[in-house]
Design an enzyme around this catalytic site. Structure first.
Site, PDB file in Angstrom:
ATOM      1  N   GLN A 198      11.010  10.086  -6.970  1.00  0.00           N
ATOM      2  CA  GLN A 198      10.135  10.545  -6.184  1.00  0.00           C
ATOM      3  C   GLN A 198      10.356   9.815  -4.546  1.00  0.00           C
ATOM      4  O   GLN A 198       9.843  10.245  -3.707  1.00  0.00           O
ATOM      5  CB  GLN A 198       8.600  10.295  -6.552  1.00  0.00           C
ATOM      6  N   PHE A 229       4.476  11.739 -11.718  1.00  0.00           N
ATOM      7  CA  PHE A 229       3.208  11.202 -11.807  1.00  0.00           C
ATOM      8  C   PHE A 229       2.953   9.843 -11.090  1.00  0.00           C
ATOM      9  O   PHE A 229       2.188   8.979 -11.275  1.00  0.00           O
ATOM     10  CB  PHE A 229       2.565  11.029 -13.333  1.00  0.00           C
ATOM     11  N   GLU A 233       8.225   6.529  -8.773  1.00  0.00           N
ATOM     12  CA  GLU A 233       7.997   6.231  -7.315  1.00  0.00           C
ATOM     13  C   GLU A 233       8.942   4.841  -7.010  1.00  0.00           C
ATOM     14  O   GLU A 233       9.754   4.964  -6.038  1.00  0.00           O
ATOM     15  CB  GLU A 233       6.583   5.953  -6.642  1.00  0.00           C
ATOM     16  N   ARG A 311      -6.606   1.119  -2.559  1.00  0.00           N
ATOM     17  CA  ARG A 311      -7.135   2.360  -2.753  1.00  0.00           C
ATOM     18  C   ARG A 311      -8.453   2.454  -3.804  1.00  0.00           C
ATOM     19  O   ARG A 311      -9.437   3.443  -3.556  1.00  0.00           O
ATOM     20  CB  ARG A 311      -6.180   3.379  -3.264  1.00  0.00           C
ATOM     21  N   ARG A 343      -0.641   8.958 -10.316  1.00  0.00           N
ATOM     22  CA  ARG A 343      -1.519   9.702 -10.118  1.00  0.00           C
ATOM     23  C   ARG A 343      -3.030   9.255  -9.536  1.00  0.00           C
ATOM     24  O   ARG A 343      -3.529   9.180 -10.456  1.00  0.00           O
ATOM     25  CB  ARG A 343      -1.663  10.863 -11.117  1.00  0.00           C
ATOM     26  N   PHE A 345      -3.645   6.380  -7.697  1.00  0.00           N
ATOM     27  CA  PHE A 345      -3.212   5.521  -7.137  1.00  0.00           C
ATOM     28  C   PHE A 345      -4.350   4.108  -7.027  1.00  0.00           C
ATOM     29  O   PHE A 345      -4.698   3.838  -5.800  1.00  0.00           O
ATOM     30  CB  PHE A 345      -2.515   5.690  -5.786  1.00  0.00           C
ATOM     31  N   ALA A 527       0.920  10.302  -2.799  1.00  0.00           N
ATOM     32  CA  ALA A 527      -0.298  10.202  -2.229  1.00  0.00           C
ATOM     33  C   ALA A 527      -0.723  11.721  -2.145  1.00  0.00           C
ATOM     34  O   ALA A 527      -1.176  11.975  -0.982  1.00  0.00           O
ATOM     35  CB  ALA A 527      -0.162   9.448  -0.772  1.00  0.00           C
ATOM     36  N   GLU A 728      -3.075  14.718  -6.556  1.00  0.00           N
ATOM     37  CA  GLU A 728      -4.113  13.519  -7.251  1.00  0.00           C
ATOM     38  C   GLU A 728      -5.439  14.033  -7.523  1.00  0.00           C
ATOM     39  O   GLU A 728      -5.912  13.781  -8.325  1.00  0.00           O
ATOM     40  CB  GLU A 728      -3.679  12.142  -6.638  1.00  0.00           C
TER      41      GLU A 728
END
Lengths: 775, 160
Positions: A198, A229, A233, A311, A343, A345, A527, A728
């Site tokens: 990603q 998902f 990342e 988050r 997903r 986060f 995000a 998300e």
């Protein structure tokens, strides 16, 4: 206009015929090598000796590397430089890569790594929250705290209080395509990397560091992933770096993919949380104060744990105004896989904590849980925009989040009303109650859950994107941007934007693989920001070319530039009308540049994560769901009977893709909270490392009735065609499945169910056992 | 270990390859025949991404040895469209947006085709349970079930 049309995914014809190429499908040059890691078998300690002679002499083995063989940086972390590619002698979890083998086949490499003889000095691992707290094993110096007011005093003053503890399990990504990378050596020490990632720019960065070359010597290409998902990342860094190192060392192409078991054992997962809470409220159910403490197991490396935990804190309020609130977050370092992006986060964990509190309060007061939620909602967007009072309990004040951002776009009052009506919530709730009164063994439950999810990277500088657009002289368009395609349909959406800007059909637009040589310095496709950021960047690039074409054609035909229009595959200039291809040809002949870059940065965001103050989010996306379930009280076995969803995608860029995202997200979210259970033993070994023991939802688990609708509204902020991010936010719609199971368990006695997540059959059965002997 | 000469038929074409006796049919298809439409999702027969038919029977090609295909008929995703014309299942999967990342799609199409060949008129429940061995992480399955039901109606000559 191509936008807003429910067009199929751009690669769908390739997908259905088996022609779509994923990294491991790319034909390799003759002599390519296949890689595997040798993995640690202990959770914590030091390597005393590592005998790799049996590995080196195994059939097919060409090259073996340890940390001592690495020429430059031994690091694959996305942030803190704390994750070596290969162990530096210390071991931090079971499954940590210790050495690297390159062999003539995938199987030969896998067989060889098992021949190593490793001797360890084992230390006692830190696995549980209690162990981590006792050892003060954590990231950052201490817990982070956001909030406002004097919460202990407010709780002491409150007419009523509830308190409790809630455990929330992690989640394996289980992208169907496991992690994979290839590296092709080039002249002069350059390398081309193909990666299922990603985040191509980070792959480029880490490979460059490992090879000791500037980033311009490394080109990373990503056409598609078989699901991401969040799990791709940062977790693909190790494979790409390993391939590049072997390609450099041997001059041969290198390929690496994790087998499923290795993927699950090596890579990070969703953070698991324990949430301790206390809530104070009045007799009507108005919340007065909330005190929540998040304990999150981050695993051994920092990875993205700080922004994930942040988050979670930023979603601890979910959809509710809480006058005084304290959110405390402990980021605990444990000897397990380094937990990573997934997903939502952290948002889902923070949010379900608040929903659990709402349910507990409703149960305590004997109120309908939906009415309690509506009573505590943030004020509607209209009330906030019309409020000029400036009074102490004004709408604007009640729209203030614990972190200082005003919620200006709150749609949930209207959405809740609409969903309760379309799902016949009241009628079905009465039917569930009647069923439960008549049936001692099978109990039903029904629950509603709202979602308010903040859109933007909380690390403000990541909110930027670039694009590259070429118009060829035959009118065909080549499109590139910094986002990656993992199945979400980003490429299709962005191509629809490009087609709309030029007024041409989709067939004119070619979407090409994400490539660090075309668009540099990209942010991760994460995000939920993919179409917001890249759609705007592509729009900017297209508009630049369009303006150049319009100016030239206006001059040629002596028209005003405002009389040049691009629509229906044609360009009209005053009374002249020509095909877009003719217009492109004329512009080319007139020596007009038909290539442009585009750039976008999200406005308005400004956030101080240490103070916990500012505007982390450009806007919020909303959703609501109602789920009905049945449980067998003798076994804990359970089913989702029906799910109704209303979700806000703004003015959707593509309703077919958006509804697909919503359905998939709900099922994945419900899976997280129901069947997907990760189990580590007391040695820190993950015991659920294959689909035989880790159960993601199957086709037979899909709700019998599944009604999904888009909320008809446009984004109040100026996003690409007024759409909203959709990756998300709908994941958290799955919360209503958990809440419905809790409702069904509540039908088994008078108390409030001690039901943790995931609510597996065993967990439900255990919770029913705690409800007393009333059955 | 010496390799074994395998002669088999894949999507109607006779093919030959040399296989290590321990190699799976999936690896033979992907690595020896260059047919990468069949995917490895788990390697343990749990996810169905490698689904193929062997003499008409639906199997996970990761659980079948390459040498077992000798003398048999293998059907893969590459043979579902005939002469460049998409099978109704393929058309309906596109039409219903029944795919996202697409990695599970080949296996699901092969499995669904095998179902409709033995049961042209399945109930929705039969479709759901038949496909329970094919994991999809993206779609939530709803559109997949609808696409299969619609394709079945199409194949029966009924308007959906």
């Amino acid at each position: 206009m191509s936008v807003a049309k429910p067009l199929p995914h751009d690669a769908a014809p390739l997908h259905v015929t088996g022609q779509a190429r994923y990294v491991d499908d790319i034909p390799l040059p003759v002599g390519a090598l296949h890689l595997a890691f040798g993995l640690s078998t202990i959770a914590r300690g030091r390597i005393l000796s590592m005998d790799l002679e049996p590995v080196r002499s195994a059939p097919g083995v060409v090259c073996v590397m340890t940390s001592e063989d690495l020429p430059f940086a031994n690091d694959v972390s996305p942030s803190a430089h704390d994750e070596p590619l290969l162990s530096d002698g210390s071991v931090h979890y079971v499954g940590q890569p210790l050495f690297l083998v390159a062999a003539t086949s995938h199987m030969a490499a896998r067989k060889a790594v098992r021949l190593a003889v490793v001797d360890y000095a084992e230390e006692t691992p830190i696995l549980t929250i209690e162990e981590a707290l006792a050892a003060d094993s954590r990231f950052e110096e201490g817990p982070r705290v956001y909030g406002r007011g004097d919460v202990p005093a407010a709780l002491a003053r409150a007419p009523r209080t509830v308190s409790g503890r809630f455990e929330i399990g992690g989640q394996e990504h289980f992208y169907l395509e496991s992690q994979a990378a290839i590296a092709l050596p080039q002249e002069g020490g350059d390398v081309i990397v193909g990666s299922s990632t990603q985040h191509p720019t980070e792959i480029q960065h880490k490979v460059a560091e490992a090879l000791g070359v500037p980033m311009h010597s490394v080109r990373v290409e990503t056409r598609r992933m078989g699901g991401g998902f969040g799990g791709k990342e940062s977790q693909g860094n190790a494979l790409a770096v390993a391939c590049a190192l072997v390609a450099r060392a041997t001059g041969r192409a290198a390929s690496m993919r994790y087998d499923r078991d290795d993927d699950m054992v090596i890579t990070g997962k969703r953070h698991d949380f324990r949430i301790d809470y206390a809530a104070g409220f009045d007799d009507d159910g108005r919340l007065l104060a909330v005190d929540v403490t998040h304990y999150t197991r981050c695993g051994w490396g920092m990875d993205l744990s700080l922004p994930v935990a942040d988050r979670a804190m930023l979603h601890a309020d979910n959809a509710y105004w809480i006058p005084e609130i304290r959110i405390t977050s402990h980021r605990l370092k444990t000897n397990m896989q380094s937990a990573t992006a997934f997903r939502g986060f952290g948002g889902p964990q923070g949010m379900i904590g608040m929903e659990r509190i709402m349910d507990h309060v409703a149960h305590d007061l004997g109120l309908d849980p939906v009415e309690l939620r509506r009573l505590n909602y943030y004020p509607s967007a209209q009330a906030v925009s019309e409020d000029a009072s400036g009074g102490r309990i004004s709408a604007k004040m009640k729209a203030l989040t614990p972190y200082g951002q005003v919620v200006e776009d709150f749609d949930l009052h209207e959405m809740t009303e609409a969903l309760l009506a379309s799902s016949d919530y009241a009628g079905r709730k009465a039917a569930v109650a009647a069923w439960n009164a008549a049936n001692p063994v099978i109990k039903k439950g029904i629950a509603f859950a709202p979602v308010k999810f903040g859109i933007s990277f909380t690390l403000t500088h990541l909110n930027q994107a670039g694009a590259l657009v070429h118009v060829y002289q035959d009118g065909s368009i080549h499109l590139n941007h910094g986002g990656t395609e993992m199945g979400q349909g980003l490429f299709q959406k962005v191509a629809q934007v490009a087609a709309s800007r030029f007024g041409v059909g989709m067939e004119a637009v070619k979407i090409t693989a994400t490539d660090t040589a075309k668009v540099p310095n990209t942010s991760a496709t994460a995000a939920s920001s993919g179409s917001d950021l890249n759609g705007m960047a592509v729009k900017a690039a297209c508009d630049t070319i369009r303006e150049r074409m319009a100016a030239y054609l206006a001059q040629v035909y002596q028209a005003d530039v405002t009389d040049v229009h691009f629509a229906d595959g044609h360009v009209t200039v005053g009374t002249e009308r020509m095909s877009f291809a003719e217009a492109a040809g004329k512009a080319y002949a007139g020596r007009i540049s038909l290539s442009a870059t585009g750039f976008y940065k999200t406005p308005k965001v400004d956030w101080d994560r240490i103070k916990g103050d500012g505007r982390p989010f450009f806007y919020f996306a909303y959703g609501a769901s109602v789920t009905e379930v049945a449980i067998d009280t003798l076994t804990g076995e359970n089913r989702i009977l029906r799910a109704d969803i209303l979700h806000d995608a703004g003015a959707s860029l593509n309703p077919a893709l958006d509804i697909g995202q919503i359905e998939g997200a709900y099922v994945q979210g419900a899976g997280w909270l129901t069947t997907e259970e990760l189990v580590w033993d007391d040695k820190g070994r993950l015991r659920t490392h294959a689909p035989s023991t880790y159960k993601i939802p199957a086709c037979s688990d899909r709700p019998d009735v599944f009604n999904v609708a888009l909320w008809d509204g446009e984004n109040r902020e100026d996003t690409i065609y007024r759409s909203k991010a959709v990756g998300e936010p709908p994941f958290m719609l799955g919360m209503s499945a958990y809440l419905a199971l809790s409702d069904a368990v509540a039908a088994c006695g008078a108390g409030y169910p001690a039901l943790n997540a995931p609510a597996t059959a065993e967990e439900i059965w255990r919770a029913i056992g705690g409800m007393g002997d009333e059955l | 270990m010496s390799k074994i000469h395998v002669t088999t038929t894949v999507n109607g074409d006779e093919v030959e390859f040399l296989a290590d006796p321990r190699e799976t049919l999936l690896d033979c298809l992907r690595d020896k025949l260059g047919m990468t439409g069949s995917k490895e999702g788990c390697g343990t027969g749990d996810c169905g991404a490698c689904s193929v038919t062997l003499d008409g029977t639906l199997v996970c090609s990761c659980l079948v040895l390459g040498v077992e295909a000798d003398g048999k008929q293998v059907g893969t995703i590459e043979g579902v469209a005939e002469g460049g014309v998409l099978h109704p299942l393929q058309k309906k999967f596109i039409e219903h947006a029944a795919l996202q990342c697409g990695f599970c799609t080949p296996g699901i199409l092969v499995a669904a085709k095998a179902l409709l060949e033995q049961n042209p008129n399945p109930t929705e429940t039969e479709v759901r349970y038949w496909l329970a061995g094919n994991l999809c992480r993206c779609t939530g399955y709803d559109k997949i079930v609808r696409a299969v039901m619609d394709a079945a109606a199409d194949l029966r000559g009924e308007a959906a």
